[in-house]
Scaffold this motif. Structure first.
Motif, PDB file in Angstrom:
ATOM      1  N   LEU A 289       0.853  -1.193   0.000  1.00  0.00           N
ATOM      2  CA  LEU A 289       0.000   0.000   0.000  1.00  0.00           C
ATOM      3  C   LEU A 289       0.884   1.237   0.000  1.00  0.00           C
ATOM      4  CD1 LEU A 289      -2.485  -1.239   2.719  1.00  0.00           C
ATOM      5  CD2 LEU A 289      -2.991  -1.005   0.289  1.00  0.00           C
ATOM      6  N   VAL A 290       0.589   2.169  -0.897  1.00  0.00           N
ATOM      7  CA  VAL A 290       1.353   3.408  -0.975  1.00  0.00           C
ATOM      8  C   VAL A 290       0.378   4.578  -0.934  1.00  0.00           C
ATOM      9  CG1 VAL A 290       2.950   4.802  -2.310  1.00  0.00           C
ATOM     10  CG2 VAL A 290       3.195   2.310  -2.292  1.00  0.00           C
ATOM     11  N   GLU A 291       0.485   5.364   0.136  1.00  0.00           N
ATOM     12  CA  GLU A 291      -0.373   6.534   0.309  1.00  0.00           C
ATOM     13  C   GLU A 291       0.354   7.787  -0.175  1.00  0.00           C
ATOM     14  OE1 GLU A 291      -1.096   3.648   3.785  1.00  0.00           O
ATOM     15  OE2 GLU A 291       0.650   4.561   2.835  1.00  0.00           O
ATOM     16  N   SER A 292      -0.420   8.748  -0.669  1.00  0.00           N
ATOM     17  CA  SER A 292       0.147  10.013  -1.126  1.00  0.00           C
ATOM     18  C   SER A 292      -0.911  11.100  -1.053  1.00  0.00           C
ATOM     19  CB  SER A 292       0.675   9.887  -2.553  1.00  0.00           C
ATOM     20  OG  SER A 292      -0.379   9.585  -3.447  1.00  0.00           O
ATOM     21  N   GLY A 293      -0.469  12.353  -1.246  1.00  0.00           N
ATOM     22  CA  GLY A 293      -1.399  13.471  -1.314  1.00  0.00           C
ATOM     23  C   GLY A 293      -1.433  14.356  -0.089  1.00  0.00           C
ATOM     24  N   GLY A 294      -0.708  13.980   0.952  1.00  0.00           N
ATOM     25  CA  GLY A 294      -0.696  14.792   2.157  1.00  0.00           C
ATOM     26  C   GLY A 294       0.086  16.072   1.966  1.00  0.00           C
ATOM     27  N   GLY A 295       0.081  16.906   2.994  1.00  0.00           N
ATOM     28  CA  GLY A 295       0.821  18.156   2.938  1.00  0.00           C
ATOM     29  C   GLY A 295       0.398  19.096   4.041  1.00  0.00           C
ATOM     30  N   LEU A 296       0.861  20.327   3.934  1.00  0.00           N
ATOM     31  CA  LEU A 296       0.523  21.390   4.891  1.00  0.00           C
ATOM     32  C   LEU A 296      -0.603  22.226   4.300  1.00  0.00           C
ATOM     33  CD1 LEU A 296       1.064  23.145   7.401  1.00  0.00           C
ATOM     34  CD2 LEU A 296       2.820  24.334   6.047  1.00  0.00           C
TER      35      LEU A 296
ATOM     36  N   LEU B 148      -6.336  12.609  -0.667  1.00  0.00           N
ATOM     37  CA  LEU B 148      -5.362  11.547  -0.476  1.00  0.00           C
ATOM     38  C   LEU B 148      -5.660  10.386  -1.416  1.00  0.00           C
ATOM     39  CD1 LEU B 148      -5.214  11.406   3.437  1.00  0.00           C
ATOM     40  CD2 LEU B 148      -4.030  12.961   1.856  1.00  0.00           C
ATOM     41  N   SER B 149      -4.599   9.698  -1.829  1.00  0.00           N
ATOM     42  CA  SER B 149      -4.726   8.513  -2.665  1.00  0.00           C
ATOM     43  C   SER B 149      -3.972   7.362  -2.028  1.00  0.00           C
ATOM     44  CB  SER B 149      -4.157   8.765  -4.063  1.00  0.00           C
ATOM     45  OG  SER B 149      -4.835   9.804  -4.715  1.00  0.00           O
ATOM     46  N   CYS B 150      -4.447   6.165  -2.242  1.00  0.00           N
ATOM     47  CA  CYS B 150      -3.768   4.962  -1.761  1.00  0.00           C
ATOM     48  C   CYS B 150      -3.851   3.917  -2.855  1.00  0.00           C
ATOM     49  CB  CYS B 150      -4.427   4.456  -0.491  1.00  0.00           C
ATOM     50  SG  CYS B 150      -3.835   2.834   0.046  1.00  0.00           S
TER      51      CYS B 150
ATOM     52  N   ILE C 251     -14.880   9.225   1.176  1.00  0.00           N
ATOM     53  CA  ILE C 251     -14.047   8.112   0.730  1.00  0.00           C
ATOM     54  C   ILE C 251     -14.631   7.561  -0.571  1.00  0.00           C
ATOM     55  CG2 ILE C 251     -15.325   6.413   2.115  1.00  0.00           C
ATOM     56  CD1 ILE C 251     -12.663   4.906   2.515  1.00  0.00           C
ATOM     57  N   SER C 252     -13.752   7.186  -1.484  1.00  0.00           N
ATOM     58  CA  SER C 252     -14.196   6.588  -2.746  1.00  0.00           C
ATOM     59  C   SER C 252     -13.127   5.604  -3.212  1.00  0.00           C
ATOM     60  CB  SER C 252     -14.449   7.657  -3.804  1.00  0.00           C
ATOM     61  OG  SER C 252     -13.266   8.395  -4.071  1.00  0.00           O
TER      62      SER C 252
ATOM     63  N   LEU D  91      -8.172   0.783 -10.954  1.00  0.00           N
ATOM     64  CA  LEU D  91      -6.865   1.352 -10.627  1.00  0.00           C
ATOM     65  C   LEU D  91      -6.337   0.861  -9.288  1.00  0.00           C
ATOM     66  CD1 LEU D  91      -7.348   5.069 -11.737  1.00  0.00           C
ATOM     67  CD2 LEU D  91      -6.253   3.212 -12.996  1.00  0.00           C
ATOM     68  N   LYS D  92      -7.119   0.046  -8.599  1.00  0.00           N
ATOM     69  CA  LYS D  92      -6.737  -0.483  -7.280  1.00  0.00           C
ATOM     70  C   LYS D  92      -6.357   0.654  -6.339  1.00  0.00           C
ATOM     71  CE  LYS D  92      -4.003  -3.164  -9.608  1.00  0.00           C
ATOM     72  NZ  LYS D  92      -2.919  -4.077  -9.979  1.00  0.00           N
ATOM     73  N   THR D  93      -7.206   1.666  -6.325  1.00  0.00           N
ATOM     74  CA  THR D  93      -6.916   2.897  -5.595  1.00  0.00           C
ATOM     75  C   THR D  93      -8.111   3.303  -4.735  1.00  0.00           C
ATOM     76  OG1 THR D  93      -5.421   3.656  -7.346  1.00  0.00           O
ATOM     77  CG2 THR D  93      -6.260   5.328  -5.825  1.00  0.00           C
ATOM     78  N   VAL D  94      -7.803   3.787  -3.534  1.00  0.00           N
ATOM     79  CA  VAL D  94      -8.802   4.350  -2.637  1.00  0.00           C
ATOM     80  C   VAL D  94      -8.448   5.814  -2.428  1.00  0.00           C
ATOM     81  CG1 VAL D  94      -9.933   4.163  -0.392  1.00  0.00           C
ATOM     82  CG2 VAL D  94      -8.988   2.130  -1.475  1.00  0.00           C
ATOM     83  N   TYR D  95      -9.464   6.663  -2.390  1.00  0.00           N
ATOM     84  CA  TYR D  95      -9.256   8.096  -2.231  1.00  0.00           C
ATOM     85  C   TYR D  95      -9.923   8.583  -0.945  1.00  0.00           C
ATOM     86  CZ  TYR D  95      -8.367   7.670  -7.244  1.00  0.00           C
ATOM     87  OH  TYR D  95      -7.882   7.293  -8.471  1.00  0.00           O
ATOM     88  N   LEU D  96      -9.408   9.690  -0.430  1.00  0.00           N
ATOM     89  CA  LEU D  96     -10.055  10.374   0.686  1.00  0.00           C
ATOM     90  C   LEU D  96     -10.030  11.870   0.380  1.00  0.00           C
ATOM     91  CD1 LEU D  96     -11.413   9.920   3.453  1.00  0.00           C
ATOM     92  CD2 LEU D  96      -9.216  10.531   4.495  1.00  0.00           C
TER      93      LEU D  96
END
Length: 119
Positions: free
Chosen positions: A4-11, A20-22, A74-75, A80-85
């Motif tokens: 699992l690789v999460e991305s999209g975070g930040g300040l 966010l994407s996973c 959440i979706s 794409l085997k991806t979960v979003y927030l």
């Protein structure tokens, strides 16, 4: 084994938004296989235990923690085997490392993505 690789975070400032994407991957791990699993986003803030933020079933039904209801969505995209927030109206209390996993925490945890809400 599934990775699992999460991305999209930040300040972001209070009131702001992030998405966010996973992405799930692994040998012989197909979208059909991914579709079978209810998925969830979790978060862990400093000094606190990891908590469930949102869940989505294989059929697309969703549930949210009371603290994020009405602000987070959440979706999933099974192909794409991806979960979003999608996170809107962010508050300082949303500051945490965000992780995805199955709803039963059945896969190895990824590295997470840091979300910091501050002015």
């Amino acid at each position: 084994q599934v990775q699992l690789v999460e991305s999209g975070g930040g300040l972001v400032q209070p009131g702001g938004s992030l998405r966010l994407s996973c992405v799930a991957s692994g040998t012989f791990f197909s979208g059909t296989f991914f579709r079978m699993y209810p998925m969830a986003w979790y978060r862990k803030a400093p000094g606190k235990t990891r908590e469930l933020v949102a869940k989505i079933t294989s059929g697309g039904h969703t549930n949210y923690a009371d603290s994020v209801k009405g602000r987070f969505t959440i979706s999933r995209d099974n192909a794409l085997k991806t979960v979003y927030l999608q996170m809107n109206s962010l508050k300082p209390d949303d500051t945490a490392v965000y992780y995805c996993n199955t709803a039963s925490c059945g896969w190895s945890w990824g590295q997470g993505t840091q979300v910091t809400v501050s002015s």
